[in-house]
Design a protein around this motif. Structure first.
Motif, PDB file in Angstrom:
ATOM      1  N   UNK A   1       0.964  -1.182  -0.022  1.00 34.56           N
ATOM      2  CA  UNK A   1       0.150   0.039   0.088  1.00 34.56           C
ATOM      3  C   UNK A   1       0.765   1.320  -0.035  1.00 34.56           C
ATOM      4  N   UNK A   2       2.016   0.999   0.026  1.00 36.13           N
ATOM      5  CA  UNK A   2       3.050   2.199   0.145  1.00 36.13           C
ATOM      6  C   UNK A   2       2.708   3.188  -0.957  1.00 36.13           C
ATOM      7  N   UNK A   3       2.529   2.780  -2.246  1.00 39.13           N
ATOM      8  CA  UNK A   3       2.511   3.616  -3.493  1.00 39.13           C
ATOM      9  C   UNK A   3       1.172   4.578  -3.263  1.00 39.13           C
ATOM     10  N   UNK A   4       0.234   4.164  -2.181  1.00 40.51           N
ATOM     11  CA  UNK A   4      -0.936   5.010  -2.087  1.00 40.51           C
ATOM     12  C   UNK A   4      -0.563   6.039  -1.149  1.00 40.51           C
ATOM     13  N   UNK A   5       0.448   6.063  -0.596  1.00 38.31           N
ATOM     14  CA  UNK A   5       0.762   7.256   0.639  1.00 38.31           C
ATOM     15  C   UNK A   5       1.763   8.055   0.113  1.00 38.31           C
TER      16      UNK A   5
END
Lengths: 287, 287
Positions: free
Chosen positions: B204-208
């Motif tokens: 989910x890091x790419x969404x942060x």
């Protein structure tokens, strides 16, 4: 492809190279057992039943990388006669992934504006954006198929297009688009059944046009046109797959596997964080 | 809405008229029992479990009519802070219908080209085509929300926009677009949890983005901005719905029902055949 039920990889089983269109068996299920129940089960597994379905997972990784600066994308080109099942592929296969990550374009009869431009103009502007799964429902191949069969332009015009299309696709591939071209091939007999069903069911009447029947008289000309499409535009950078489409379950499974294969070649992983996770955790706690 | 589980119609329960944003309870489930299991079951029924799911059926009728000369369409405008669940609505609700019939547009930070035009320019060209279900993931409302909160243009500029937006939406409605505007409102506490989850899970890091945390300091300014959006742009032709979004199950059910309601007002039926069915049956048999 772990736990595969394929006797040969789908990309080998369906590659159009050397296919004779006039003798093509549209009811075959190359590489897979002629077992509808098994095939439908396999497709459901790949598309919906797992907690992270394979195709949706790969598509999300493609999208995530696109959002993180990766310029690559995948393009599925769908060709096929009326009732060959293009719409069903879009609904069932493409419909299983996140709509945000899909660039869908349908190419019908050109509009007045489109006719004022080169035939590739409308196609070029619909190429998938970085990170997107593009779908062409019909495509620039209409310009060497229907246009040729119905003599809409002279042979010296459409004949030049094969080389133009190869150049166009090569440049698209070089720009980072993985191209998968699928021809859904159905038999005249199966098409008759499907058109009958459309006539039998009032909720399908909108999908029917009397011209669909006229087209059936041109099947030999279409076969010849598809033959040249395969012979002249099946390339390493934009391969054609000839998909027998009398069995809907087979065509859907095959296109699912072809897309999974294409996405697999990109070796996608989740993008790395461009921030310090622990530092952000601290900031968040204080916010 | 047969067999409804709603105590009041969803359009009444969620209409933004009179809502006080600063006092809004984002964990409420207006009009529906606070029962996640029941809500999720109801959503699944409406979206996927029936042989012809309600939303997909209405959407297909809209599409069928669009292909038959009906110029009407439906547009869902989605606004909400980061992590408010816009993406989940698109994936789960919009993802349940045929991708061919969806015109999806996400409005991020304007590009260089977009900045050279009026702020409505990029919005106007993404309005849904006839027969399509349009989805705006963010929209022209960014131009009176983030732009206002971060002083990107002076007050005299953004203040004029409310009237412009109303005129724009009225014209769109008059041209046949049924507009449904949804604000997904979450609490700061729920947002913290969702951002923590993004930090905890590498996929989910790419969404942060670290700026997501900066935005949390501006919550009061955003509330004020949303308050004016509701007060000044909630109209009969383009109503706003204030959807409590701390419970994902509730927000998804609510938006599903709002879309079903909007499509229902169009009184859609299958288009009538524009040919003689019996005559076509005969032609088909001979073909």
């Amino acid at each position: 492809m772990a736990k595969t039920n394929w006797s040969v990889p789908v990309t080998e089983a369906l590659r159009a190279e050397g296919v004779q269109v006039a003798e093509f068996d549209a009811s075959a299920t190359p590489g897979f057992r002629p077992d509808k129940k098994l095939g439908a089960k396999k497709t459901a597994e790949l598309l919906i039943e797992q907690r992270r379905p394979v195709l949706a997972d790969l598509q999300e990784k493609l999208y995530a990388n696109g959002r993180s600066g990766d310029s690559r994308s995948v393009l599925l080109v769908l060709q096929g006669m009326d009732t060959s099942g293009k719409g069903g592929i879009v609904r069932h296969v493409i419909g299983s992934v996140d709509p945000q990550g899909v660039d869908h374009a349908a190419f019908g009869v050109p509009t007045a504006e489109e006719r004022r431009h080169h035939y590739l103009w409308r196609v070029r502007r619909q190429l998938p954006r970085p990170g997107q799964l593009g779908v062409f429902d019909r495509s620039h191949y209409e310009d060497v198929l229907v246009v040729r069969v119905h003599d809409m332009v002279p042979p010296e015009v459409w004949r030049k297009r094969f080389a133009e299309i190869n150049t166009f696709e090569r440049k698209a591939a070089e720009s980072g688009i993985t191209i998968v071209k699928v021809a859904l091939l159905i038999s005249l007999e199966e098409q008759r059944k499907r058109l009958e069903q459309r006539l039998d069911r009032p909720e399908k009447h909108w999908k029917f046009s009397p011209s669909d029947i006229d087209e059936r008289a041109h099947v030999a000309a279409y076969q010849e046109a598809y033959q040249e499409v395969f012979d002249l535009t099946d390339t390493e950078y934009a391969p054609w797959y000839a998909v027998p489409a009398d069995s809907k379950w087979y065509a859907r499974l095959a296109v699912t596997e072809l897309l999974i294969d294409a996405l697999g070649t990109l070796k996608l992983d989740w993008p790395a964080a461009h921030f310090d996770v622990e530092e952000q955790r601290k900031r968040l706690r204080k916010s």
